[in-house]
Structures are given as C-alpha cells and as structure tokens.
Design an enzyme around this catalytic site. Structure first.
Site, PDB file in Angstrom:
ATOM      1  N   GLY A  22       0.824  -1.207   0.000  1.00  0.00           N
ATOM      2  CA  GLY A  22       0.000   0.000   0.000  1.00  0.00           C
ATOM      3  C   GLY A  22       0.849   1.243   0.000  1.00  0.00           C
ATOM      4  N   ASN A  23       0.219   2.384   0.167  1.00  0.00           N
ATOM      5  CA  ASN A  23       0.965   3.647   0.230  1.00  0.00           C
ATOM      6  C   ASN A  23       0.281   4.570   1.230  1.00  0.00           C
ATOM      7  OD1 ASN A  23      -0.953   5.511  -1.303  1.00  0.00           O
ATOM      8  ND2 ASN A  23      -0.659   3.871  -2.802  1.00  0.00           N
ATOM      9  N   ARG A  24       0.891   5.709   1.472  1.00  0.00           N
ATOM     10  CA  ARG A  24       0.434   6.582   2.548  1.00  0.00           C
ATOM     11  C   ARG A  24      -0.681   7.548   2.149  1.00  0.00           C
ATOM     12  NH1 ARG A  24       3.643   6.154   6.954  1.00  0.00           N
ATOM     13  NH2 ARG A  24       5.814   5.533   6.621  1.00  0.00           N
ATOM     14  N   SER A  25      -1.217   7.427   0.956  1.00  0.00           N
ATOM     15  CA  SER A  25      -2.287   8.355   0.567  1.00  0.00           C
ATOM     16  C   SER A  25      -3.494   8.189   1.482  1.00  0.00           C
ATOM     17  CB  SER A  25      -2.712   8.092  -0.875  1.00  0.00           C
ATOM     18  OG  SER A  25      -3.850   8.861  -1.180  1.00  0.00           O
TER      19      SER A  25
END
Ligand code: CTP
Ligand code: CA
Length: 236
Positions: A33-36
């Site tokens: 995943g990512n931090r968005s």
C-alpha cells in the site's frame, strides 16, 4: 449574518473522482500500500457535490462517504481501473486523485506466507499496473471531457518539481495536472496542501495556475475553479 450562497457552477455536470491509495494483496493478510489518505480526493468530491455536480467517487480509502456523493468502493488498481472505465463515459470531468500503485505482486499466495515456507527471506516479484490516467486521456469516451491528473513530485538532480510535472502532463496526455510538492512532512495525511495546476491548453508550454495554499477543501475549490473555466472554454 447573510448566508453566502455556494455557486452552483457544476449543476448539470457529472464528475468522476478517484481517491485513496490502492492496496495490492500479497496473501490473505497482507498487501502493498501507500500513505495516501484519500482526503484531497474526498474534498474534491464533496466540493463538486456542494457546487451542484452529480458526483461518483471511486474510492480505495476508508474515509466516511461524503454527503450527496455516490461511492464505489475498490481495493486494487485493477478494480479501480474497471470501476473508473465503467463510469467515465457519462462523466464531463474525470479527476484521478487516487494514488494508484505502480506495481502489484505478480502472484497472490492463497495462504498466509509463513517464515517456515523456505529457509531464507521471501522475494516478492512485482508486475506493472495499468496506467489508468493515460488510458482515460488516450481513449476519451465523451466529447469535451476534461481529464485531470494529480502528481506528487519532489525536485531532484534531473529537474525541479515543475519540470517533472510538465513532463508528466505531456506523458499522460491529460488536460490538467494538479501538482503537489511532497517532502517528509508535506501533504501525506495532512489537512493542508499547496498546489499548482498545469493546463495543457494552447501553446507549447502549459499554463500554470498557482492556487492559494489552504486546506484540502480550499484547494479543491481552486481546482474546480480551473476546471469550470476549462469546461466553459470548450463549450464556447
Ligand atoms: N495514475 C494512474 N494509473 C497508474 C499510476 C498513476 O491512473 N498506474 C494516475 C494517478 O492517479 C495520478 C497520475 O496518474 O493522477 C500521476 O500519478 P503518478 O504516480 O505521479 O504518475 P506515474 O506515471 O506513476 O509516475 P511516477 O513514476 O512518478 O510514480
Ligand atoms: Ca506512480
């Protein structure tokens, strides 16, 4: 005090917004995943609805649904692509605010990967995800549709934030690119944002609209101001 009416300058328009970071499953309990946070996309959807638009939000975020917006929940980039391509033909404006994972695990392991599965550390093979924004821009499904991308950039030895952004606008083929400068303590998860909107219209070099810094809701209002001018220019 007198109420200030919100302009209904998006009445009669259908807008499609994607938001949130995609999650690419690795096994039943893990994902890449990512931090968005999805906050900027949700603010864009909420502001568009308040200005009279019919809004569809394709979301991989877990934020609560904005009022008056139809939300389609997705998890992966592939699901986001399917949902966006299904909704795009009826949209006057498509805003790709989602942080789409560039890669996904090549294989989904249908059981939890255990330390005991082999002696060493696992190697996760990745494959590229499709570029949804480039696909939307290349295969317009509605005449006069305005396609808007987002880019979080850092300056580096190859060029400034805007150099990278101009190259990305050209590469993607979208009409507008909303550019954030990112750093360790900038943008991700925060409520404030500073952006420049690049407009590909016209000449060689995109027009730059520097928006006033502000909350993600204020920035969303500024983005819709640029978009509504674009829509009006196309109509006239
Ligand atoms: N985007 C997309 N599909 C992808 C990757 C990105 O539609 N597979 C969209 C994003 O939603 C965003 C825009 O493209 O609107 C720019 O995303 P960004 O990650 O900045 O672009 P990339 O082409 O992936 O470039 P980079 O290598 O800098 O990550
Ligand atoms: Ca990317």
């Amino acid at each position: 005090s007198p109420a200030v009416a919100t302009p209904q300058d998006l009445a009669g328009r259908t807008v499609l917004v994607s938001a949130g970071g995609t999650r690419e499953p690795l096994d039943p309990v893990r994902f890449l995943g990512n931090r968005s946070s999805g906050k900027q996309g949700y603010a864009l959807a909420a502001v568009a609805a308040s200005r009279g638009a019919d809004v569809v939000l394709v979301s991989s975020s877990s934020l609560p649904d904005p009022a008056g917006v139809r939300v389609v929940r997705v998890e992966t980039a592939e699901q986001l692509r399917t949902a966006v391509l299904a909704e795009a033909p009826s949209a006057d404006v498509v805003v790709m605010a989602a942080a789409v994972a560039d890669f996904r695990p090549a294989r989904f392991t249908d059981h939890k990967i255990k330390k005991s599965d082999d002696g060493g550390s696992p190697v996760i093979e990745l494959v590229r995800n499709p570029d949804i924004l480039a696909e939307l821009a290349a295969h317009r499904t509605r005449p006069g549709q305005v396609v808007v991308g987002f880019a979080a950039e850092t300056g580096d030895a190859q060029g400034s934030v805007l150099d990278h952004a101009r190259a990305k606008l050209a590469r993607k083929g979208c009409d507008l690119l909303v550019v954030n400068e990112v750093g360790v303590d900038k943008t991700f998860g925060s409520d404030d944002n500073t952006v420049v909107v690049l407009d590909a219209a016209g000449g060689e070099r995109p027009v730059e609209h520097a928006l006033d810094p502000g909350t993600k809701t204020e920035v969303a209002a500024g983005v819709w101001n640029v978009v509504t001018r674009r829509l009006a220019a196309r109509a006239g």
